[in-house]
Design a protein around this motif. Structure first.
Motif, PDB file in Angstrom:
ATOM      1  N   ASP A 126      14.945 -25.469 -19.737  1.00 48.84           N
ATOM      2  CA  ASP A 126      16.170 -25.223 -20.462  1.00 48.84           C
ATOM      3  C   ASP A 126      16.213 -25.370 -21.915  1.00 48.84           C
ATOM      4  O   ASP A 126      16.344 -24.466 -22.674  1.00 48.84           O
ATOM      5  CB  ASP A 126      17.460 -25.762 -19.731  1.00 48.84           C
ATOM      6  CG  ASP A 126      18.670 -24.822 -20.188  1.00 48.84           C
ATOM      7  OD1 ASP A 126      19.037 -23.655 -20.076  1.00 48.84           O
ATOM      8  OD2 ASP A 126      19.598 -25.630 -20.561  1.00 48.84           O
ATOM      9  N   LEU A 127      15.834 -26.874 -21.925  1.00 44.14           N
ATOM     10  CA  LEU A 127      15.648 -27.192 -23.465  1.00 44.14           C
ATOM     11  C   LEU A 127      14.575 -26.401 -24.300  1.00 44.14           C
ATOM     12  O   LEU A 127      14.866 -25.889 -25.360  1.00 44.14           O
ATOM     13  CB  LEU A 127      15.293 -28.624 -23.635  1.00 44.14           C
ATOM     14  CG  LEU A 127      16.472 -29.630 -23.435  1.00 44.14           C
ATOM     15  CD1 LEU A 127      16.033 -31.072 -23.415  1.00 44.14           C
ATOM     16  CD2 LEU A 127      17.753 -29.268 -24.316  1.00 44.14           C
ATOM     17  N   ALA A 128      13.391 -26.166 -23.587  1.00 47.13           N
ATOM     18  CA  ALA A 128      12.565 -25.197 -24.237  1.00 47.13           C
ATOM     19  C   ALA A 128      12.750 -23.837 -24.501  1.00 47.13           C
ATOM     20  O   ALA A 128      12.744 -23.333 -25.774  1.00 47.13           O
ATOM     21  CB  ALA A 128      11.352 -25.427 -23.404  1.00 47.13           C
ATOM     22  N   ARG A 129      13.817 -23.322 -23.428  1.00 49.00           N
ATOM     23  CA  ARG A 129      14.138 -21.920 -23.773  1.00 49.00           C
ATOM     24  C   ARG A 129      15.111 -21.832 -24.848  1.00 49.00           C
ATOM     25  O   ARG A 129      15.193 -21.080 -25.689  1.00 49.00           O
ATOM     26  CB  ARG A 129      14.858 -21.599 -22.620  1.00 49.00           C
ATOM     27  CG  ARG A 129      15.358 -20.021 -22.516  1.00 49.00           C
ATOM     28  CD  ARG A 129      15.853 -19.549 -21.343  1.00 49.00           C
ATOM     29  NE  ARG A 129      16.606 -20.390 -20.654  1.00 49.00           N
ATOM     30  CZ  ARG A 129      18.285 -20.597 -20.817  1.00 49.00           C
ATOM     31  NH1 ARG A 129      18.526 -19.306 -21.561  1.00 49.00           N
ATOM     32  NH2 ARG A 129      18.731 -21.211 -20.136  1.00 49.00           N
ATOM     33  N   ARG A 130      15.989 -22.859 -25.141  1.00 49.49           N
ATOM     34  CA  ARG A 130      16.862 -22.985 -26.359  1.00 49.49           C
ATOM     35  C   ARG A 130      16.593 -23.427 -27.443  1.00 49.49           C
ATOM     36  O   ARG A 130      17.393 -23.715 -28.474  1.00 49.49           O
ATOM     37  CB  ARG A 130      18.243 -23.827 -25.558  1.00 49.49           C
ATOM     38  CG  ARG A 130      18.750 -23.279 -24.433  1.00 49.49           C
ATOM     39  CD  ARG A 130      20.092 -24.107 -23.954  1.00 49.49           C
ATOM     40  NE  ARG A 130      20.713 -23.556 -22.734  1.00 49.49           N
ATOM     41  CZ  ARG A 130      21.493 -22.752 -22.585  1.00 49.49           C
ATOM     42  NH1 ARG A 130      21.765 -21.763 -23.548  1.00 49.49           N
ATOM     43  NH2 ARG A 130      21.702 -22.389 -21.418  1.00 49.49           N
TER      44      ARG A 130
ATOM     45  N   PRO B 157      15.686 -24.076 -31.237  1.00 46.19           N
ATOM     46  CA  PRO B 157      16.321 -23.128 -32.189  1.00 46.19           C
ATOM     47  C   PRO B 157      15.364 -22.399 -33.033  1.00 46.19           C
ATOM     48  O   PRO B 157      15.923 -21.318 -34.017  1.00 46.19           O
ATOM     49  CB  PRO B 157      17.109 -24.229 -33.069  1.00 46.19           C
ATOM     50  CG  PRO B 157      16.476 -25.505 -32.856  1.00 46.19           C
ATOM     51  CD  PRO B 157      16.060 -25.485 -31.398  1.00 46.19           C
ATOM     52  N   ARG B 158      14.208 -22.634 -33.129  1.00 50.98           N
ATOM     53  CA  ARG B 158      13.103 -22.189 -33.974  1.00 50.98           C
ATOM     54  C   ARG B 158      12.038 -21.610 -33.030  1.00 50.98           C
ATOM     55  O   ARG B 158      11.516 -22.232 -32.242  1.00 50.98           O
ATOM     56  CB  ARG B 158      12.342 -23.301 -34.897  1.00 50.98           C
ATOM     57  CG  ARG B 158      13.277 -23.909 -36.034  1.00 50.98           C
ATOM     58  CD  ARG B 158      13.976 -22.476 -36.758  1.00 50.98           C
ATOM     59  NE  ARG B 158      14.958 -23.145 -37.798  1.00 50.98           N
ATOM     60  CZ  ARG B 158      14.719 -23.413 -38.984  1.00 50.98           C
ATOM     61  NH1 ARG B 158      13.335 -23.230 -39.360  1.00 50.98           N
ATOM     62  NH2 ARG B 158      15.794 -23.626 -39.589  1.00 50.98           N
TER      63      ARG B 158
ATOM     64  N   ALA C 285      10.213 -31.414 -37.078  1.00 47.79           N
ATOM     65  CA  ALA C 285      10.334 -31.939 -38.485  1.00 47.79           C
ATOM     66  C   ALA C 285      11.015 -30.685 -39.590  1.00 47.79           C
ATOM     67  O   ALA C 285      11.859 -31.192 -40.379  1.00 47.79           O
ATOM     68  CB  ALA C 285       9.170 -32.045 -39.316  1.00 47.79           C
ATOM     69  N   GLU C 286      10.919 -29.619 -39.161  1.00 50.11           N
ATOM     70  CA  GLU C 286      11.615 -28.430 -40.223  1.00 50.11           C
ATOM     71  C   GLU C 286      12.811 -28.057 -39.683  1.00 50.11           C
ATOM     72  O   GLU C 286      13.620 -27.089 -40.008  1.00 50.11           O
ATOM     73  CB  GLU C 286      10.576 -27.621 -40.366  1.00 50.11           C
ATOM     74  CG  GLU C 286       9.198 -27.900 -40.927  1.00 50.11           C
ATOM     75  CD  GLU C 286       9.479 -28.642 -42.293  1.00 50.11           C
ATOM     76  OE1 GLU C 286      10.266 -28.088 -43.131  1.00 50.11           O
ATOM     77  OE2 GLU C 286       8.587 -29.558 -42.366  1.00 50.11           O
ATOM     78  N   VAL C 287      13.324 -28.533 -38.222  1.00 51.39           N
ATOM     79  CA  VAL C 287      14.486 -27.928 -37.716  1.00 51.39           C
ATOM     80  C   VAL C 287      15.654 -28.784 -38.516  1.00 51.39           C
ATOM     81  O   VAL C 287      15.800 -29.854 -38.782  1.00 51.39           O
ATOM     82  CB  VAL C 287      14.769 -28.330 -36.195  1.00 51.39           C
ATOM     83  CG1 VAL C 287      16.114 -27.881 -35.992  1.00 51.39           C
ATOM     84  CG2 VAL C 287      13.525 -27.855 -35.534  1.00 51.39           C
TER      85      VAL C 287
ATOM     86  N   ARG D 179      19.158 -30.609 -39.270  1.00 44.93           N
ATOM     87  CA  ARG D 179      19.839 -31.581 -38.392  1.00 44.93           C
ATOM     88  C   ARG D 179      20.862 -30.799 -37.646  1.00 44.93           C
ATOM     89  O   ARG D 179      21.143 -31.281 -36.365  1.00 44.93           O
ATOM     90  CB  ARG D 179      20.412 -32.714 -39.459  1.00 44.93           C
ATOM     91  CG  ARG D 179      21.120 -33.811 -38.877  1.00 44.93           C
ATOM     92  CD  ARG D 179      19.969 -34.744 -38.021  1.00 44.93           C
ATOM     93  NE  ARG D 179      19.168 -35.159 -39.060  1.00 44.93           N
ATOM     94  CZ  ARG D 179      19.415 -36.628 -39.601  1.00 44.93           C
ATOM     95  NH1 ARG D 179      20.355 -37.126 -39.464  1.00 44.93           N
ATOM     96  NH2 ARG D 179      18.529 -36.832 -40.537  1.00 44.93           N
ATOM     97  N   SER D 180      21.948 -29.953 -38.162  1.00 41.48           N
ATOM     98  CA  SER D 180      22.725 -29.576 -37.247  1.00 41.48           C
ATOM     99  C   SER D 180      22.265 -28.728 -36.234  1.00 41.48           C
ATOM    100  O   SER D 180      22.767 -28.740 -34.925  1.00 41.48           O
ATOM    101  CB  SER D 180      23.557 -28.557 -38.289  1.00 41.48           C
ATOM    102  OG  SER D 180      23.080 -27.550 -38.755  1.00 41.48           O
ATOM    103  N   GLU D 181      21.227 -27.728 -36.447  1.00 40.37           N
ATOM    104  CA  GLU D 181      20.459 -27.188 -35.326  1.00 40.37           C
ATOM    105  C   GLU D 181      19.975 -27.988 -34.317  1.00 40.37           C
ATOM    106  O   GLU D 181      20.125 -27.844 -33.142  1.00 40.37           O
ATOM    107  CB  GLU D 181      19.481 -26.153 -35.912  1.00 40.37           C
ATOM    108  CG  GLU D 181      20.088 -25.065 -36.545  1.00 40.37           C
ATOM    109  CD  GLU D 181      19.135 -24.129 -36.956  1.00 40.37           C
ATOM    110  OE1 GLU D 181      18.144 -24.098 -36.565  1.00 40.37           O
ATOM    111  OE2 GLU D 181      19.396 -23.298 -37.938  1.00 40.37           O
ATOM    112  N   ALA D 182      19.483 -29.188 -34.688  1.00 37.49           N
ATOM    113  CA  ALA D 182      18.893 -30.036 -33.727  1.00 37.49           C
ATOM    114  C   ALA D 182      19.963 -30.742 -32.945  1.00 37.49           C
ATOM    115  O   ALA D 182      19.573 -30.993 -31.572  1.00 37.49           O
ATOM    116  CB  ALA D 182      17.903 -31.198 -34.403  1.00 37.49           C
TER     117      ALA D 182
END
Length: 496
Positions: free
Chosen positions: A60-64, A66-67, A129-131, A133-136
């Motif tokens: 589920d985390l992999a599917r969601r 953000p990048r 690294a490139e995500v 902070r809010s999206e992470a």
């Protein structure tokens, strides 16, 4: 004319070990050679992987994530998460500790690594690294939301903070209160623990120059905003750092349902004066050495918006007791004060003191996280990497705690220092025949009997959910046997 050159003939065919070592051991002479057999010291990873696969939390985390992963050669997100979580599980404290199992081919097969080996130490750092902070934070809040489903119908929240000392140059590292390394930069995360469960419900990531009460209201609003929390959370507890006007006022907001609070109060001069004004007959209990007396009063300190209930304890103790309990000097008094909005009908002074002392179990969570899980480690120059690693580590800690409780079925928490050795570190050999994979555990009969009973409990527990449910519903049903109402609305309305 014959050539004088000597031709070197390979005695051993390709793939066979060419070096052998003989050692004179206590049990006799042993010959040591290399082998291509697939062996691992982590035979317990099979049950752990089965548990994660059934819960669906990693998928589920992999599917969601953000990048999107655009490169066809990019390592799948699920593989990176599995490898990092296993690094945390086996006791890793740094990203570089992933090398310990990177070439463990059995663990790679068990965890389903697409490339046949576990990800290296840079995989997780490159992934996040490139995500932003809010999206992470929103991404990992999905897993945090899963934990809310495991909450009891009524629970107490213990709030506390810890200092993670840092070295070098990292984002958000600041100099603040640091009892172990004064003057050294640190991070100062705030964690909410569900009392009696050892589960870390929420974490607020903060720089080192903050105090215990910093960003507490923001953290509490995120916890309180979940639909499952308001009817269940009954009491917030904390030490002297949380007895602040803004925190107590949040609980006392008129016309709004809020939990009660119970905080320890610092013995300032005004608090001592208030204690000195308490009449002697008002103390409950006998003034004898080693016994406590209880009372309460109403106090309005400087900066407080109103009078509040303060519970006080008084203990007589020897001034200089010896190990033999003889040659005591004169007795001295020790006082403790607690501020609360619990009414007398809800808790007597003695009950309030007893309720606060149970908060000490939250300190054991920090002790385990920092000394057995590496919560103070996994530091990177980029703040988003350090924070995300800490959040994934907390997720792994919570999942392993629930996993151990299912297998042990003893109703209490087992720390990782013992549960890893019993349930994870099991020597094993992987054998493949056709499409059939068999993991042979090298254990004695008594150990196998205990393990088999634990695995039977795990399978019975995982078999109680209908397979047609999606992974999210499945996870929640496994933990609390019901499904929350409209959980997506909470996430959309509570972005960091």
């Amino acid at each position: 004319m014959m050539s004088e050159e000597t031709q070197v003939i390979t005695v051993h065919p390709a793939g066979e070990a060419q070096e052998r070592f003989g050692f004179e051991c206590a049990g006799g002479t042993l010959e040591v050679v290399a082998t291509t057999d697939r062996l691992t010291p982590y035979g317990g990873a099979a049950a752990w992987s089965h548990y994660l696969e059934k819960l669906g939390v990693v998928a589920d985390l992999a599917r969601r994530f953000p990048r999107p992963r655009t490169s066809p050669n990019a390592t799948p997100v699920a593989d990176v998460l599995q490898a990092f979580m296993f690094n945390c599980l086996m006791g890793g404290r740094r990203f570089a500790h992933a090398r310990r199992v990177q070439d463990d081919r059995v663990v790679a097969v068990i965890l389903g690594m697409k490339k046949g080996r576990l990800c290296g130490e840079d995989a997780f750092r490159r992934l996040v690294a490139e995500v932003p902070r809010s999206e992470a934070r929103i991404w990992l809040r999905w897993s945090e939301r899963d934990l809310y489903a495991a909450l009891p119908s009524a629970f107490v929240a213990d709030w506390d903070s810890t200092v993670n000392t840092r070295y070098g140059q990292q984002d958000e590292v600041a100099v603040g209160y640091n009892p172990h390394k004064p003057g050294r930069g640190s991070h100062h995360p705030l964690v909410c623990v569900v009392a009696g469960t050892r589960l870390a419900l929420h974490m607020e990531w903060r720089p080192g120059n903050t105090v215990s009460a910093s960003h507490w209201i923001e953290a509490m609003e995120r916890v309180w905003g979940h639909p499952d929390v308001p009817p269940r959370l009954k009491l917030n507890r904390g030490d002297i750092g949380f007895a602040q006007e803004k925190i107590m006022a949040w609980h006392e907001t008129p016309g709004v349902a809020r939990p009660s609070y119970l905080f320890k109060l610092k013995l300032t001069a005004n608090v001592r004066r208030a204690i000195a004004r308490i009449p002697w007959p008002q103390w409950d209990g006998q003034p004898r050495v080693g016994l406590e007396q209880y009372t309460e009063t109403r106090v309005r300190l400087d900066g407080w918006s109103c009078e509040r209930r303060v519970i006080v304890t008084r203990t007589l103790k020897p001034a200089n007791p010896s190990p033999q309990d003889v040659f005591w000097g004169e007795d001295q008094e020790e006082f403790c004060a607690y501020v609360t909005n619990l009414t007398v009908a809800e808790a007597s002074p003695a009950q309030g003191v007893l309720a606060y002392r149970k908060r000490g179990d939250a300190e054991n969570v920090f002790d385990e996280l920092k000394n057995q899980w590496g919560f103070a480690g996994f530091c990177s120059g980029k703040g988003v990497v350090t924070e995300t690693a800490a959040r994934v580590l907390l997720l792994t800690y919570n999942l392993w705690s629930l996993f151990v409780r299912v297998l042990k079925d003893e109703g209490h928490h087992h720390e990782a220092v013992t549960s890893r050795d019993e349930l994870l570190v099991i020597p094993a050999k992987l054998v493949e025949s056709g499409r059939q994979k068999t993991l042979k555990l090298s254990v004695g009969k008594q150990w196998w009997n205990a393990i088999s009973r634990a695995y039977q409990r795990l399978q019975r527990w995982l078999a109680t959910t209908a397979p047609q449910l999606d992974p999210q519903q499945t996870f929640e049903r496994y933990l609390c046997w019901n499904n929350p109402l409209n959980p997506d609305a909470w996430l959309l309305n509570n972005s960091p």
